[in-house]
Write a protein that holds these residues in place. Structure first.
Motif, PDB file in Angstrom:
ATOM      1  N   GLY A 156       0.797  -1.218   0.000  1.00 44.84           N
ATOM      2  CA  GLY A 156       0.000   0.000   0.000  1.00 44.84           C
ATOM      3  C   GLY A 156       0.826   1.262   0.000  1.00 44.84           C
ATOM      4  O   GLY A 156       0.270   2.372   0.082  1.00 44.84           O
ATOM      5  N   GLU A 174      -5.812   4.819  -2.180  1.00 43.69           N
ATOM      6  CA  GLU A 174      -6.441   3.509  -2.300  1.00 43.69           C
ATOM      7  C   GLU A 174      -7.468   3.512  -3.438  1.00 43.69           C
ATOM      8  O   GLU A 174      -8.318   4.405  -3.512  1.00 43.69           O
ATOM      9  CB  GLU A 174      -7.133   3.126  -1.003  1.00 43.69           C
ATOM     10  CG  GLU A 174      -6.204   2.571   0.046  1.00 43.69           C
ATOM     11  CD  GLU A 174      -5.651   1.199  -0.333  1.00 43.69           C
ATOM     12  OE1 GLU A 174      -6.422   0.340  -0.810  1.00 43.69           O
ATOM     13  OE2 GLU A 174      -4.440   0.987  -0.121  1.00 43.69           O
ATOM     14  N   THR A 234      -4.152  -2.090  -1.019  1.00 42.98           N
ATOM     15  CA  THR A 234      -3.509  -2.682   0.147  1.00 42.98           C
ATOM     16  C   THR A 234      -4.164  -4.028   0.435  1.00 42.98           C
ATOM     17  O   THR A 234      -5.341  -4.092   0.787  1.00 42.98           O
ATOM     18  CB  THR A 234      -3.631  -1.759   1.365  1.00 42.98           C
ATOM     19  OG1 THR A 234      -3.067  -0.481   1.052  1.00 42.98           O
ATOM     20  CG2 THR A 234      -2.888  -2.351   2.559  1.00 42.98           C
ATOM     21  N   ARG A 251      -5.683  -2.704  -9.860  1.00 39.96           N
ATOM     22  CA  ARG A 251      -6.173  -1.476  -9.219  1.00 39.96           C
ATOM     23  C   ARG A 251      -7.301  -0.824 -10.020  1.00 39.96           C
ATOM     24  O   ARG A 251      -8.171  -0.159  -9.450  1.00 39.96           O
ATOM     25  CB  ARG A 251      -5.020  -0.509  -8.998  1.00 39.96           C
ATOM     26  CG  ARG A 251      -4.283  -0.082 -10.251  1.00 39.96           C
ATOM     27  CD  ARG A 251      -3.134   0.860  -9.927  1.00 39.96           C
ATOM     28  NE  ARG A 251      -2.435   1.285 -11.122  1.00 39.96           N
ATOM     29  CZ  ARG A 251      -1.314   0.750 -11.576  1.00 39.96           C
ATOM     30  NH1 ARG A 251      -0.756  -0.255 -10.915  1.00 39.96           N
ATOM     31  NH2 ARG A 251      -0.746   1.193 -12.678  1.00 39.96           N
TER      32      ARG A 251
END
Length: 418
Positions: free
Chosen positions: A150, A278, A315, A326
Motif C-alpha cells: 500500500g 487507495e 492494500t 487497481r
C-alpha cells in the motif's frame, strides 16, 4: 444515452489516449542530432521494444546497436537492436541477465558515441540488478512486499533505487563519458524522471534520505540484506545534468481523450493526471462527484465525462486476495457506491493493456452492471472486500481486453454522465 453508445464513446476515448502515447507516432520528433560515431541504444520498460523499432525506422542511416528489455509478450521484431523479455511486476532471472547486459552495453560506449536510453513504465522490475549483498531471490521477495504494502509509488521508488546498481542514475554512470540522451514515456504521477522506471539515467534525489520509516512499514518479512542496505548511510553519488526528454505523458493522453469527448458533444472535465491513494476509496470519491454532476450540474453540466489518470494502490494485507488489479478494484468500488445510478457509465483501464497481473486492461460499467451480477448470484461487496474484482467483471462480461498496447502512461479513468 444507450448502453452501447456509452460503451463505444468510452472505448474510443481510451483508444485515443493510448494512440497519443504510441512510440511510432511520437518518438521521432524528440530524437537528438545524429551522432558522429555510433548510437548505442539501451532501455527498459513495457514500451521498450516499440520505442526501439521507432528509433530504427527514424534513423535507417545511423550505425545503431544495443539491447532493451520488455515484459513477456511485449516484444516485437527489430532489425538492429536486441530485444530481451523478462517478468513484471516481480523480477526474474531473465531480467537480471538483461540488466547486466544493458549495463555492459552502456559501458562499451566511447566519447564520440551517443547512448540513447529508452525508458518506460515497468522498467524498474524488468531491469533488475540488486546491490550487494542483496540477491535476486531476496530482491524478488522485496518486490512482492512492495506490491502488497500500500506504499505510494514515490516511496516504492525510494526503496527500489537504493537497492539497485542500475537505478537512481546507475545506467547513466555506466554510459560515461559518452553523450547520454533519454527518451521516456511517463507512467508516474507528476512525470518525475527519478520515478519513471526508478530513474536509471538521472541522479537519485533521495540518495541521502533516512528510509528507516519505510523499513518499519515493510515489517519483519523484509530480507535482512535489504534492511541493511536501506538503513546504512548512503554513499555520495556524483551529480550531473541529464538530457531527459518526455515523449508521452498521462496528461497528453487525457487531452487526446478529451478531444474525442468534445467531438461527441460531451463536455470533458480533467480532474488530474496524478491521482493516487487507495483504489477503492477513490472509487467512492468519484461516485460522489458523478452524483453531484448528475443532480446539480456541478462541477460540470451533463452530458459530461470526468477524466483522470495516475496510479492508485491496493492494500492487500495478510489475507489471500482474489483476482484483479487497481483499475477493476476502482471500478467495482465506484459501481457499488453508485448503486445503479441512472445515466452513469464508466471505464477504467491500464494503458499498457494489463491491469495488475491479469489478461484484461480493465473493465467498463453501466447502471445495470451490478444488477446483472446479483442476478448471477454474486454479491458485489463480497468481491470488493476480497479484492476479486476481475472475477465479478469476467462473470458479467464487462472486462476490456486490448492485449499489450506496447506503451504505458498509467491508469485511464473515464466516468460518463449522460
Amino acid at each position: 444515452m444507450r448502453e452501447e453508445d456509452a460503451k463505444d464513446l468510452l472505448t474510443r476515448m481510451l483508444n485515443a489516449g493510448i494512440a497519443a502515447a504510441d512510440p511510432a507516432a511520437v518518438l521521432a520528433r524528440h530524437l537528438p542530432e545524429k551522432p558522429a560515431g555510433r548510437c548505442i541504444v539501451v532501455g527498459a520498460g513495457k514500451s521498450a521494444a516499440a520505442m526501439a523499432r521507432a528509433v530504427e525506422r527514424a534513423w535507417p542511416d545511423v550505425d545503431l546497436s544495443g539491447v532493451v528489455v520488455t515484459r513477456y509478450g511485449h516484444a516485437i521484431e527489430t532489425d538492429r537492436i536486441v530485444v530481451r523479455e523478462a517478468s513484471h511486476p516481480v523480477p526474474d532471472e531473465a531480467g537480471h541477465r538483461a540488466a547486466a547486459e544493458i549495463l555492459a552495453t552502456a559501458q562499451s560506449a566511447g566519447p564520440d558515441d551517443l547512448v540513447l536510453a529508452l525508458i518506460s513504465g515497468g522498467g524498474s522490475a524488468l531491469m533488475t540488478l540488486p546491490a550487494p549483498p542483496l540477491t535476486l531471490d531476496e530482491k524478488m521477495r522485496v518486490n512482492r512486499l512492495l506490491l502488497a504494502s500500500g506504499l505510494t509509488i514515490e516511496d516504492m521508488n525510494k526503496i527500489r533505487r537504493r537497492l539497485s546498481l542500475v537505478k537512481g542514475g546507475g545506467l547513466a554512470r555506466a554510459a560515461s563519458p559518452a553523450r547520454l540522451v533519454t527518451l521516456a514515456i511517463s507512467d508516474v504521477p507528476g512525470d518525475d524522471p527519478a520515478a519513471i522506471a526508478s530513474g536509471p539515467t538521472v541522479p537519485d534525489p533521495t540518495a541521502g534520505e533516512d528510509l528507516s520509516h519505510l523499513v518499519v512499514k515493510l515489517g519483519p518479512n523484509l530480507p535482512e540484506a535489504a534492511r541493511e542496505i536501506l538503513l546504512r548511510p548512503a554513499e555520495p553519488q556524483p551529480d550531473f545534468t541529464p538530457d531527459y526528454r518526455l515523449i508521452a505523458t498521462p496528461q497528453m493522453s487525457l487531452e487526446a481523450a478529451a478531444e474525442v469527448a468534445r467531438k461527441a458533444g460531451v463536455t470533458p472535465l480533467l480532474l488530474g493526471d496524478a491521482l493516487e491513494g487507495e483504489a477503492s476509496q477513490l472509487g467512492i470519491a468519484m461516485a460522489g462527484i458523478a452524483r453531484a454532476a448528475a443532480a446539480h450540474a456541478t462541477p460540470v453540466k451533463p452530458p459530461a465525462v470526468l477524466l483522470s489518470g495516475g496510479e492508485t494502490t491496493v492494500t492487500i494485507g495478510d489475507k489471500k486476495p482474489g483476482r484483479g488489479g487497481r483499475n477493476t478494484e476502482f471500478l467495482l468500488s465506484l459501481a457499488v457506491a453508485l448503486d445503479g445510478h441512472p445515466g452513469v457509465h464508466a471505464l477504467a483501464a491500464d494503458t499498457d493493456g494489463i491491469d495488475g497481473t491479469e489478461d484484461a486492461a480493465g473493465a467498463v460499467i453501466a447502471p445495470n452492471t451490478l444488477g446483472a451480477a446479483r442476478k448471477a448470484g454474486l454479491n458485489p461487496r463480497d468481491f470488493l472486500n476480497g479484492h476479486d474484482s476481475y472475477s465479478l467483471f469476467d462473470e458479467v462480461g464487462a472486462l476490456i481486453r486490448t492485449g499489450p498496447t506496447l506503451t504505458n502512461v498509467n491508469d485511464f479513468r473515464a466516468i460518463l454522465i449522460a
